[in-house]
Design a protein around this motif. Structure first.
Motif, short mmCIF file in Angstrom:
data_model
loop_
_atom_site.label_atom_id
_atom_site.label_comp_id
_atom_site.label_asym_id
_atom_site.label_seq_id
_atom_site.Cartn_x
_atom_site.Cartn_y
_atom_site.Cartn_z
N HIS A 299 24.78 98.26 -27.37
CA HIS A 299 25.39 99.34 -26.59
C HIS A 299 24.34 100.32 -26.09
O HIS A 299 23.47 100.76 -26.85
CB HIS A 299 26.42 100.09 -27.41
N GLY A 300 24.44 100.69 -24.82
CA GLY A 300 23.49 101.61 -24.22
C GLY A 300 24.15 102.86 -23.69
O GLY A 300 25.10 103.37 -24.28
N ALA A 301 23.67 103.34 -22.56
CA ALA A 301 24.15 104.62 -22.04
C ALA A 301 24.41 104.50 -20.53
O ALA A 301 25.41 103.91 -20.12
CB ALA A 301 23.16 105.73 -22.37
N GLY B 88 27.89 95.68 4.88
CA GLY B 88 27.90 97.14 4.79
C GLY B 88 29.08 97.69 4.02
O GLY B 88 29.42 98.88 4.17
N TYR B 89 29.71 96.88 3.19
CA TYR B 89 30.90 97.29 2.44
C TYR B 89 30.59 97.75 1.02
O TYR B 89 31.49 98.15 0.30
CB TYR B 89 31.91 96.15 2.35
N LEU B 90 29.31 97.69 0.60
CA LEU B 90 28.98 97.96 -0.80
C LEU B 90 27.91 99.03 -0.92
O LEU B 90 26.91 99.01 -0.21
CB LEU B 90 28.47 96.67 -1.47
N SER B 91 28.14 99.96 -1.85
CA SER B 91 27.13 100.92 -2.25
C SER B 91 26.93 100.80 -3.76
O SER B 91 27.89 100.80 -4.52
CB SER B 91 27.54 102.35 -1.89
N VAL B 92 25.67 100.65 -4.17
CA VAL B 92 25.30 100.57 -5.58
C VAL B 92 24.72 101.91 -5.99
O VAL B 92 23.75 102.39 -5.39
CB VAL B 92 24.26 99.46 -5.83
N ILE B 93 25.31 102.53 -7.01
CA ILE B 93 24.84 103.82 -7.49
C ILE B 93 24.31 103.64 -8.91
O ILE B 93 25.03 103.18 -9.80
CB ILE B 93 25.96 104.87 -7.45
N ASN B 94 23.04 103.97 -9.11
CA ASN B 94 22.37 103.74 -10.39
C ASN B 94 22.39 104.97 -11.29
O ASN B 94 22.63 106.09 -10.82
CB ASN B 94 20.92 103.33 -10.14
N ASN B 95 22.15 104.74 -12.57
CA ASN B 95 21.92 105.82 -13.55
C ASN B 95 23.11 106.76 -13.68
O ASN B 95 22.96 107.98 -13.76
CB ASN B 95 20.67 106.63 -13.17
N VAL B 96 24.30 106.20 -13.71
CA VAL B 96 25.52 107.00 -13.82
C VAL B 96 25.91 107.10 -15.30
O VAL B 96 25.92 106.11 -16.02
CB VAL B 96 26.67 106.38 -13.01
N GLY B 97 26.22 108.29 -15.73
CA GLY B 97 26.63 108.49 -17.12
C GLY B 97 27.06 109.92 -17.36
O GLY B 97 27.62 110.56 -16.49
N TYR B 98 26.75 110.44 -18.55
CA TYR B 98 27.14 111.81 -18.90
C TYR B 98 26.25 112.29 -20.05
O TYR B 98 25.64 111.47 -20.77
CB TYR B 98 28.61 111.88 -19.29
N PRO B 99 26.16 113.61 -20.26
CA PRO B 99 25.30 114.12 -21.34
C PRO B 99 25.78 113.68 -22.72
O PRO B 99 26.98 113.51 -22.95
CB PRO B 99 25.43 115.65 -21.18
N ASN B 100 24.85 113.51 -23.63
CA ASN B 100 25.15 113.14 -25.02
C ASN B 100 26.08 111.93 -25.08
O ASN B 100 27.20 112.01 -25.60
CB ASN B 100 25.77 114.32 -25.77
N PRO B 101 25.63 110.79 -24.56
CA PRO B 101 26.52 109.63 -24.44
C PRO B 101 27.02 109.12 -25.78
O PRO B 101 26.30 109.15 -26.79
CB PRO B 101 25.64 108.58 -23.74
N ASP B 102 28.25 108.65 -25.78
CA ASP B 102 28.87 108.04 -26.96
C ASP B 102 28.83 106.53 -26.77
O ASP B 102 29.22 106.02 -25.73
CB ASP B 102 30.31 108.54 -27.12
N ARG B 103 28.40 105.81 -27.80
CA ARG B 103 28.24 104.36 -27.68
C ARG B 103 29.37 103.56 -28.30
O ARG B 103 29.25 102.36 -28.52
CB ARG B 103 26.87 103.96 -28.26
N SER B 104 30.47 104.24 -28.59
CA SER B 104 31.69 103.56 -29.04
C SER B 104 32.49 103.13 -27.81
O SER B 104 32.71 103.92 -26.89
CB SER B 104 32.54 104.49 -29.89
#
Length: 396
Positions: A326-328, A99-115
């Motif tokens: 590179h993704g997002a 019970g020590y781990l939480s996985v949070i999916n789909n985290v990012g930000y608008p207009n992602p930069d791939r650099s």
């Protein structure tokens, strides 16, 4: 000898008369054992492939797009009937089961930069993709809620943007003894001699001189305090394990530090991804499991939260070199024993609904997670640190 008695008899206390009075405050703070919350942020540098980390092994789209690098179900550590972990994360599964781990999916930000560099800067400064900030979110935390540079420490020889504030920068060090010995070299002593010879008042000290002396005093405080505790736990013999061991000894010695930053590099897997990512994830999981056990054994896990991110994820479709580009959006890990919601926090990415580049869309802004840790863990006003109003999640 008890740690508190040791510090009182050490040069941390006895040397106070040799420095200007504004530095004596460092020594007074160093007398007490830190009782607050600690946040340890870990970056998997290079853009870790989230889809081969937290694997949707029942999703046909995943397998159709990754015919050479998709992980077969038999090699996945299953978390439920649809999702599993990479086999290299065996130790992370143990934390999940506790019970020590939480996985949070789909985290990012608008207009992602791939650099790599730009996206890391965005995560480090908590900016939008169109903003260019010169201070990091840890640095602004120190500006608003700390008094001393050592209240934010990066386990490295050079300081990242994340630790830079307007008034206070954190401290970067891999080794407290080396930092302390460096601060005692003749260059620092010459600065002190010049100040004494010139009979300058504290109000006339230049910014550079004050910064040097703050660094010198911080180095002494970190060294004198942290050397009072040596962990009995055996850490993995690699650079990441050594970094976590250093953080453990800083925490368990009672060092007055609220925020730590650690990184593990090598995740830019454009080619031959399977072996490289597997090796790195194993290093990560073994180190984290050891770190958590060490904190738990010393009674400091209750007040420590661990947050792991990567500057972006990877593209769904594999490339011709047996890797991913590179993704997002990506998944992140939060580890601690005060989580309100353990396990998989939200839905896995919808692989049938990608952005125009073929990347996973975000539905949780990373700054909402920062607001969560600031508001609900460190218990400070997140708006002043993040320079905006973001929505804390119901994780802590």
């Amino acid at each position: 000898m008890k740690r508190r008695d040791f510090i009182k008899r050490s040069s941390l206390a006895s040397g106070a008369l040799l420095v200007p009075s504004f530095l004596q405050a460092f020594d007074k703070i160093g007398m007490s054992i830190f009782q607050g919350k600690r946040l340890v942020v870990i970056q998997l540098t290079g853009g870790n492939d989230g889809l081969n980390t937290v694997v949707p092994f029942q999703n046909d789209i995943y397998y159709k797009n990754r015919r050479g690098i998709a992980l077969p179900p038999r090699e996945i550590i299953k978390l439920n009937d649809e999702v599993g972990l990479h086999a290299g994360l065996k130790e992370l599964k143990e934390l999940y089961d506790q019970g020590y781990l939480s996985v949070i999916n789909n985290v990012g930000y608008p207009n992602p930069d791939r650099s790599h560099f730009r996206s890391s800067d965005i995560w480090h400064t908590a900016s939008s993709s169109s903003e260019y900030l010169q201070t990091g979110w840890f640095g602004r935390y120190l500006d608003n809620h700390a008094e001393r540079p050592y209240q934010g420490i990066e386990i490295d020889d050079t300081m990242s943007l994340i630790m830079k504030g307007e008034k206070i920068n954190g401290i970067a060090t891999k080794n407290a003894k080396v930092l302390y010995e460096t601060s005692r070299n003749p260059y620092f002593n010459e600065l002190s001699r010049h100040q004494q010879d010139a009979h300058l008042s504290e109000h006339n000290l230049g910014y550079l001189y004050k910064t040097f002396n703050e660094a010198k005093s911080s180095a002494r405080y970190i060294y004198e305090t942290s050397k009072t505790f040596t962990t009995k736990v055996t850490y993995p013999q690699n650079a990441f394990g050594k970094q976590l061991k250093t953080v453990s000894e800083f925490i368990n010695s009672g060092l007055d530090t609220s925020v730590y930053y650690v990184s593990l590099g090598g995740f830019d897997t454009h080619a031959n991804q399977l072996g490289q990512q597997g090796r790195l994830l194993k290093i990560y999981a073994e180190g984290i499991k050891t770190f958590v056990e060490d904190l738990k054994a010393n009674g400091t896990l209750n007040d420590t939260l661990i947050f792991t991110f990567s500057e972006f994820g990877r593209r769904l479709k594999q490339n011709a070199a047996g890797g991913t580009d590179h993704g997002a959006a990506n998944n992140i890990f939060i580890i601690g024993n005060k989580l309100k919601k353990q396990g998989i926090f939200n839905a896995m990415p919808d692989l049938s609904d990608l952005d125009a580049n073929g990347d996973i869309k975000f539905n949780i802004d990373f700054r909402d997670l920062y607001a969560t840790m600031l508001e609900k863990w460190l218990q400070v006003d997140s708006e002043r640190v993040l320079l905006g109003n973001f929505r804390p999640l119901n994780i802590l």
